[in-house]
Design an enzyme around this catalytic site. Sequence first.
Site, PDB file in Angstrom:
ATOM      1  CE1 TYR A 139      -3.570  -2.486   0.033  1.00 29.75           C
ATOM      2  CE2 TYR A 139      -3.104  -2.917   2.355  1.00 29.75           C
ATOM      3  CZ  TYR A 139      -3.796  -3.224   1.192  1.00 29.75           C
ATOM      4  OH  TYR A 139      -4.703  -4.251   1.191  1.00 29.75           O
ATOM      5  NE  ARG A 155     -23.232  -7.952  -9.995  1.00 36.31           N
ATOM      6  CZ  ARG A 155     -24.175  -8.232 -10.890  1.00 36.31           C
ATOM      7  NH1 ARG A 155     -25.450  -7.975 -10.603  1.00 36.31           N
ATOM      8  NH2 ARG A 155     -23.856  -8.776 -12.049  1.00 36.31           N
ATOM      9  CB  SER A 209      -8.309  -4.137   5.761  1.00 34.66           C
ATOM     10  OG  SER A 209      -8.572  -4.767   4.508  1.00 34.66           O
ATOM     11  CG  ASN A 233     -20.048  -6.506  -7.617  1.00 42.24           C
ATOM     12  OD1 ASN A 233     -20.452  -5.426  -8.027  1.00 42.24           O
ATOM     13  ND2 ASN A 233     -19.691  -7.490  -8.428  1.00 42.24           N
ATOM     14  CG  ASP A 272     -23.960   1.000  -7.826  1.00 37.06           C
ATOM     15  OD1 ASP A 272     -23.581   1.765  -8.730  1.00 37.06           O
ATOM     16  OD2 ASP A 272     -24.518  -0.085  -8.034  1.00 37.06           O
ATOM     17  NE  ARG A 324     -22.069  -8.892 -18.458  1.00 39.04           N
ATOM     18  CZ  ARG A 324     -21.834  -9.105 -17.182  1.00 39.04           C
ATOM     19  NH1 ARG A 324     -22.637  -8.581 -16.252  1.00 39.04           N
ATOM     20  NH2 ARG A 324     -20.812  -9.849 -16.790  1.00 39.04           N
ATOM     21  CG  HIS A 354     -22.901  -3.813 -11.395  1.00 38.54           C
ATOM     22  ND1 HIS A 354     -23.134  -4.292 -12.668  1.00 38.54           N
ATOM     23  CD2 HIS A 354     -22.020  -4.676 -10.819  1.00 38.54           C
ATOM     24  CE1 HIS A 354     -22.418  -5.397 -12.849  1.00 38.54           C
ATOM     25  NE2 HIS A 354     -21.740  -5.654 -11.735  1.00 38.54           N
ATOM     26  CB  THR A 363     -17.955 -12.619 -14.986  1.00 38.84           C
ATOM     27  OG1 THR A 363     -18.069 -11.625 -13.962  1.00 38.84           O
ATOM     28  CG2 THR A 363     -19.240 -13.420 -15.041  1.00 38.84           C
TER      29      THR A 363
END
Length: 314
Positions: free
Chosen positions: A68, A91, A104, A123, A126, A154, A178, A233
């Site tokens: 990080y 989701r 974290s 996910n 949003d 899509r 989403h 995916t």
Amino acid sequence: MTINRSKVAIIGTGLVGSSTAFSLVTQGACDEVLLIDLNKERARGEMMDLRHGIDYLNRNVKVNVGDYSDCADADIVVITAGAPPREGQTRLDTLGASKKIIESIVSPIMESGFTGIFLIISNPVDIIAQYVYKLSGLPKSQVIGTGTALDTARLKNLIGDLVQIDPRSVHAYALGEHGDSQMVAWSRVTVGGKTFAEILRDNPDRFKGVDLDQLVHDTIGAGWEILKRKGTTYYGIATTAAGIIKSILQDENRIIPISTLLDGEYGERNVFCGVPAILGRTGVKEIVELHLTDTELEKFHRSAELIRGFARNL
């Protein structure tokens, strides 16, 4: 003389993170890709694999492993780490686990001195994007979720297959979450300058029985159809993320439906959801406010309210 070099850090080297790195490297989208993962050996293996293909690419994108603290000079930090939904979950069901992971991650990145742009893939995207915005303290233009960018791709593929047109010649947007509550602004869908409604009306025999609700259903369900067949995916979202990153780094001013904070647009405030936005070097330059029908706007409000309900618990 100062030569600016572009650097993208990717948090998480699972299938989505490594595929995003692969897309960036093979497209030559930036000067350096930094891989960060709690499993450092996994990250190092991905780094080695990516480096070994450089000889056959158009440019030498540097690929490194770090932590990080190395995000201080990154232009974009991509967060892919999160809890994937299990069979039967949505989701939204992954929020609790993903929230802990995000907590974290964001704090040490900000402690590094990072002042760039966050791109969130994790996910529920949003809500996670809104949480990153809250934790980071960065301007809203610099915290972006992938939103409905992939859903829109899509949708355009489905419409392109239907009318036998290159999906890149289809102009359409999925908006809102989403997730299952997203909607399609059918009144704004055009192909070659003609509205989709005009195409259906002018070709009644060819497109007899076209069901708009089914097209929306298929758009929403596309990810689950892939998941059923291959477990998860990653190519689609990785390529989508690379497109967003290129639009930012190359200051393209391209319009992509991403998740960003609404402040009065579409009659909504204090909620991240998918809307078309102009993307450039500073992140979100401007939200494009489509003129939706009353019915479409009602569906959009319902989707935004669903997101807002979960975001209240952040």
